[in-house]
Write an enzyme that holds these catalytic residues in place. Structure first.
Site, mmCIF file in Angstrom:
data_model
loop_
_atom_site.group_PDB
_atom_site.id
_atom_site.type_symbol
_atom_site.label_atom_id
_atom_site.label_comp_id
_atom_site.label_asym_id
_atom_site.label_seq_id
_atom_site.Cartn_x
_atom_site.Cartn_y
_atom_site.Cartn_z
ATOM 1 N N GLU A 114 -6.019 -8.348 3.320
ATOM 2 C CA GLU A 114 -5.202 -9.007 4.355
ATOM 3 C C GLU A 114 -5.523 -8.481 5.762
ATOM 4 O OE1 GLU A 114 -1.180 -8.540 2.931
ATOM 5 O OE2 GLU A 114 -1.660 -9.428 1.006
ATOM 6 N N GLU A 135 -4.549 -12.886 -7.449
ATOM 7 C CA GLU A 135 -3.111 -12.598 -7.554
ATOM 8 C C GLU A 135 -2.304 -13.865 -7.819
ATOM 9 O OE1 GLU A 135 -1.691 -10.337 -4.149
ATOM 10 O OE2 GLU A 135 -3.547 -9.191 -4.009
HETATM 11 O O1 G3I Z 1 7.887 3.043 -2.304
HETATM 12 C C1 G3I Z 1 8.812 3.052 -3.362
HETATM 13 C C2 G3I Z 1 8.373 4.028 -4.415
HETATM 14 O O2 G3I Z 1 8.231 5.302 -3.883
HETATM 15 C C3 G3I Z 1 9.352 4.008 -5.572
HETATM 16 O O3 G3I Z 1 8.834 4.755 -6.624
HETATM 17 C C4 G3I Z 1 9.599 2.597 -6.067
HETATM 18 C C5 G3I Z 1 10.697 2.574 -7.084
HETATM 19 O O4 G3I Z 1 11.043 1.263 -7.400
HETATM 20 O O5 G3I Z 1 9.920 1.742 -4.984
HETATM 21 C C6 G3I Z 1 8.852 1.747 -4.070
HETATM 22 O O6 G3I Z 1 8.702 0.653 -3.214
HETATM 23 C C7 G3I Z 1 8.303 -0.574 -3.825
HETATM 24 C C8 G3I Z 1 6.801 -0.776 -3.721
HETATM 25 O O7 G3I Z 1 6.424 -2.071 -4.116
HETATM 26 C C9 G3I Z 1 6.011 0.219 -4.570
HETATM 27 O O8 G3I Z 1 4.926 0.705 -3.894
HETATM 28 C C10 G3I Z 1 9.043 -1.693 -3.143
HETATM 29 O O9 G3I Z 1 10.427 -1.560 -3.399
HETATM 30 C C11 G3I Z 1 8.544 -3.026 -3.598
HETATM 31 O O10 G3I Z 1 9.188 -4.048 -2.882
HETATM 32 C C12 G3I Z 1 7.045 -3.104 -3.389
HETATM 33 O O11 G3I Z 1 6.653 -4.426 -3.636
HETATM 34 C C13 G3I Z 1 5.286 -4.720 -3.841
HETATM 35 C C14 G3I Z 1 4.687 -5.414 -2.626
HETATM 36 O O12 G3I Z 1 3.324 -5.764 -2.892
HETATM 37 C C15 G3I Z 1 4.749 -4.537 -1.400
HETATM 38 O O13 G3I Z 1 4.228 -5.166 -0.317
HETATM 39 C C16 G3I Z 1 5.180 -5.648 -5.048
HETATM 40 O O14 G3I Z 1 5.617 -4.945 -6.214
HETATM 41 C C17 G3I Z 1 3.751 -6.154 -5.231
HETATM 42 O O15 G3I Z 1 3.734 -7.177 -6.170
HETATM 43 C C18 G3I Z 1 3.241 -6.720 -3.909
HETATM 44 O O16 G3I Z 1 1.881 -7.089 -4.099
HETATM 45 C C19 G3I Z 1 1.204 -7.698 -2.987
HETATM 46 C C20 G3I Z 1 -0.264 -7.334 -3.100
HETATM 47 O O17 G3I Z 1 -0.421 -5.945 -3.172
HETATM 48 C C21 G3I Z 1 -1.069 -7.915 -1.941
HETATM 49 N N1 G3I Z 1 -0.852 -9.338 -1.836
HETATM 50 C C22 G3I Z 1 0.532 -9.774 -1.770
HETATM 51 C C23 G3I Z 1 1.316 -9.232 -2.961
HETATM 52 C C24 G3I Z 1 2.751 -9.719 -2.925
HETATM 53 O O18 G3I Z 1 3.439 -9.214 -1.825
#
Ligand code: G3I
Length: 388
Positions: free
Chosen positions: A170, A286
């Protein structure tokens, strides 16, 4: 943990033997072997799913898998760590790495004869607080040093284990005022520190990754990068520039996060073909297809059918372009989908929360079967509703 290529090959052979034994059990008992997405995949096409290793795989016991783990192993021959290899998870403090989730993903893949797509090395999101804080005063050289150490550490650790890396994720953002897109030199702390020549930094990230794992295919990756549009035009120009500069960039990934609220751009195959003509691989990295749901939280029959068409249209483009290496869904069940946490939409994956296979799953299975020599043909899916 370092796994040389030989060890990886031996592991793969052993896992193949184990899979063959496992598959022969129901046949020996008279039941037909289970048809799965991975069993029907044509040529060397990888069919993948994202998985959050930290949440789902730490407790993996191959003799006693959870239902989620059983399906992940049976249906897919590729897995992508949904979050485990992102900066915030794997490099939470300066000099401190947490490989637990990423290691669990790689170990699961080895145990189940799967490949791993690495995700991701340079991204504006999910960077740890220490990077955000430090970047406020970074010179370009300081940013480069931090990024190079990270890339060499992560890619080196899993060298020989990862067949494709989303190196730069991105890196373009919309710039409506100027009628196009531009490199993300504000939100991405590394590109910001090197905003005078961001392309030089991007090229070097690919070079560092390639030196750390010469076998891995290195990808650019983005959303809204399915069809031919302003963003993919920018990627096309960037890819040409990098290639002309001798940068080891090997592929362009279209994330495939679709919503039924919007139309579908049927130029995805033409887009893949133009990147392939540059000598690059392409991939759907994805895929999911979300939709607004009614008050009862359920999709309509029309939405369910349209979702299947769109999942399938992305797969068809991939099957039809020889340079397409992999088709990955961003999670396979609604219970673990990122979508409801972010959008007022849902039903985005190919299975329900109870792992019931949706028509989207069946459409993918049929297309894979049809693309595999010797499998029964079927009428190609209609494209008539795709642009609604
Ligand atoms: O950072 C904390 C972590 O320390 C903790 O252990 C965990 C416990 O639940 O929460 C963590 O944060 C979460 C993070 O993922 C984990 O690194 C967030 O709440 C959660 O909202 C976050 O979401 C992810 C998102 O990327 C973040 O931008 C999604 O699971 C994931 O599916 C999504 O994936 C992205 C791709 O990487 C790139 N393309 C878009 C796609 C969808 O957004």
């Amino acid at each position: 943990m370092s796994h040389p290529a030989t060890l990886r090959r031996v592991t793969a052979i052993a896992a193949t033997a184990i899979t063959a034994v496992a598959l022969s059990v129901p046949a020996a008992q008279g039941a037909p072997p289970e048809e799965t997405l991975r069993s029907e995949a044509p040529r060397d096409l990888k069919i993948g799913s994202a998985v959050w290793g930290q949440n789902e795989l730490l407790d993996y016991d191959r003799k006693n898998p959870t239902e989620f783990q059983r399906i992940l192993a049976a249906e897919f021959n590729s897995i992508t760590p949904e979050n485990d290899m992102k900066w915030a998870e794997i490099h939470p403090e300066p000099g401190v790495y947490d490989f637990s989730g990423a290691d669990a993903v790689v170990a699961f893949a080895q145990a189940n004869n799967q490949e791993v797509r690495g995700h991701t090395l340079l991204w504006h999101s999910q960077n740890p607080q220490w990077v955000i804080d430090a970047s406020a005063s970074w010179t370009c050289q300081e940013a480069r040093d931090v990024l190079e150490e990270h890339v060499r550490t992560i890619v080196g650790r899993y060298a020989g284990e990862i067949y494709e890396w989303d190196v730069a994720n991105e890196i373009f953002q919309d710039d409506w005022d100027n009628g196009g897109v531009r490199l993300r030199t504000e939100a991405n702390p590394f590109l910001k520190a090197c905003a005078e020549d961001p392309v030089a930094l991007i090229g070097d990230v690919f070079r560092w990754a390639h030196e750390a794992d010469p076998e891995a295919l290195l990808f650019l990756n983005d959303y809204n990068a399915e069809g031919i549009n302003t963003k993919t035009d920018a990627y096309y120009a960037l890819a040409q520039e990098l290639l002309a500069d001798g940068v080891p960039v090997h592929g362009m990934g279209a994330q495939g996060h679709l919503s039924l609220q919007y139309g579908f751009d049927t130029s995805i195959q033409a887009n893949f073909e133009r990147f392939a003509a540059l000598g690059l691989k392409v991939a759907v990295t994805e895929a999911d297809v979300r939709m607004p749901l009614g008050d009862d939280g359920e999709p309509t029959a029309e939405q369910i059918a349209l979702q299947a068409e769109r999942f399938d249209a992305m797969l068809q483009a991939c099957i039809n372009v020889a340079a397409c290496t992999s088709y990955t869904v961003w999670g396979f069940d609604d219970a673990r989908s990122w979508v409801p946490g972010v959008f007022p939409e849902g039903y985005a994956t190919i299975m329900t929360e109870e792992f019931e296979k949706k028509p989207s799953y069946s459409a993918l299975l049929e297309s894979l079967r049809d693309a595999t020599p010797g499998k029964s043909p079927r009428t190609p899916p209609g494209l008539n509703t795709l642009n609604r």
